[in-house]
Design a protein around this motif. Structure first.
Motif, mmCIF file in Angstrom:
data_model
loop_
_atom_site.group_PDB
_atom_site.id
_atom_site.type_symbol
_atom_site.label_atom_id
_atom_site.label_comp_id
_atom_site.label_asym_id
_atom_site.label_seq_id
_atom_site.Cartn_x
_atom_site.Cartn_y
_atom_site.Cartn_z
ATOM 1 N N ARG A 89 -4.645 0.435 0.614
ATOM 2 C CA ARG A 89 -3.764 0.810 1.740
ATOM 3 C C ARG A 89 -3.929 2.286 2.093
ATOM 4 N NH1 ARG A 89 -0.490 -3.070 -0.937
ATOM 5 N NH2 ARG A 89 0.596 -1.494 -2.143
ATOM 6 N N ARG A 90 -4.130 3.129 1.091
ATOM 7 C CA ARG A 90 -4.355 4.562 1.358
ATOM 8 C C ARG A 90 -5.666 4.766 2.122
ATOM 9 N NH1 ARG A 90 -4.888 9.397 -3.139
ATOM 10 N NH2 ARG A 90 -5.577 10.988 -1.681
ATOM 11 N N VAL A 91 -6.709 4.071 1.709
ATOM 12 C CA VAL A 91 -7.995 4.169 2.406
ATOM 13 C C VAL A 91 -7.832 3.685 3.851
ATOM 14 C CG1 VAL A 91 -10.346 3.220 2.508
ATOM 15 C CG2 VAL A 91 -9.402 4.010 0.316
ATOM 16 N N MET A 92 -7.126 2.590 4.031
ATOM 17 C CA MET A 92 -6.906 2.061 5.378
ATOM 18 C C MET A 92 -6.140 3.052 6.252
ATOM 19 S SD MET A 92 -6.069 -1.916 4.487
ATOM 20 C CE MET A 92 -5.675 -2.351 6.166
ATOM 21 N N ARG A 93 -5.109 3.688 5.684
ATOM 22 C CA ARG A 93 -4.345 4.694 6.458
ATOM 23 C C ARG A 93 -5.234 5.874 6.830
ATOM 24 N NH1 ARG A 93 -0.425 3.605 2.621
ATOM 25 N NH2 ARG A 93 -0.945 5.503 1.481
#
Length: 149
Positions: A89-93
Motif C-alpha cells: 500500500r505504501r508503494v502504491m501511494r
C-alpha cells in the motif's frame, strides 16, 4: 496553429521529464524503505523491504517458547503477510500520482499499473479480517500440526 502544437509538444516533453525525475526520486526513496509489523499476539515482529522480502524476524519476550509450533508458524506467516500488504500500500501511494492523467496535457494518460501482477495475488488483501483480527483460518488449514519430539 503551428506555434500552439509546438507549445503543446514542449509542455508535454517538460511534463514527461518532470515525471521521469519524480519516478527516480520515488524509486530512490523506496529502495531503502522497510515496514515493521508486530503480530496480533505480540509474539513476533517482522520487517519487510519495499520488494516484500523478509529483512528481519524477531521473537518477542520469549512468548514463542510456550506456543505450539503450528501456532508460532501461523503467527509468523500472518505477520509477514500483513507487513507485505502494508508495504505494498505504501508503494502504491508513492506511485499513485503517476497513474493519473496529466491535467496540463490531456493526451498524456497515466500509467496503467497491474498491482496484483507486481505484488502477487492476495498481497493487498492481507490476512487481517475486516474487524482487525487475524484471519488465520486460511493459514491454519494449510499447516499441519506436527507432533514435536
Amino acid at each position: 496553429m503551428k506555434e500552439s502544437i509546438e507549445q503543446r509538444l514542449a509542455q508535454a516533453i517538460a511534463e514527461l521529464e518532470a515525471t521521469e525525475a519524480a519516478v527516480a526520486r520515488a524509486e530512490s526513496e523506496l529502495s531503502g524503505a522497510s515496514c515493521t509489523v508486530r503480530s496480533q499476539d505480540r509474539s513476533v515482529e517482522v520487517t519487510v523491504t519495499a520488494q516484500g522480502d523478509l529483512q528481519a524476524l524477531k521473537f518477542l519476550d520469549g512468548k514463542y517458547r510456550t506456543m505450539a509450533a503450528s501456532q508460532l508458524a501461523v503467527s509468523v506467516l500472518e505477520t509477514v503477510q500483513e507487513a507485505r500488504a502494508q508495504m505494498a500500500r505504501r508503494v502504491m501511494r508513492t506511485f499513485e500520482p503517476f497513474t493519473a492523467a496529466s491535467s496540463g496535457v490531456p493526451e498524456l494518460t497515466g500509467v496503467d499499473v497491474d498491482w496484483n501482477k507486481i505484488f502477487g495475488p492476495g498481497v493487498l488483501e492481507g490476512p487481517r479480517a475486516e474487524d482487525g483480527r487475524p484471519s488465520a483460518r486460511r493459514l491454519r488449514d494449510e499447516i499441519s500440526d506436527d507432533t514435536e519430539d
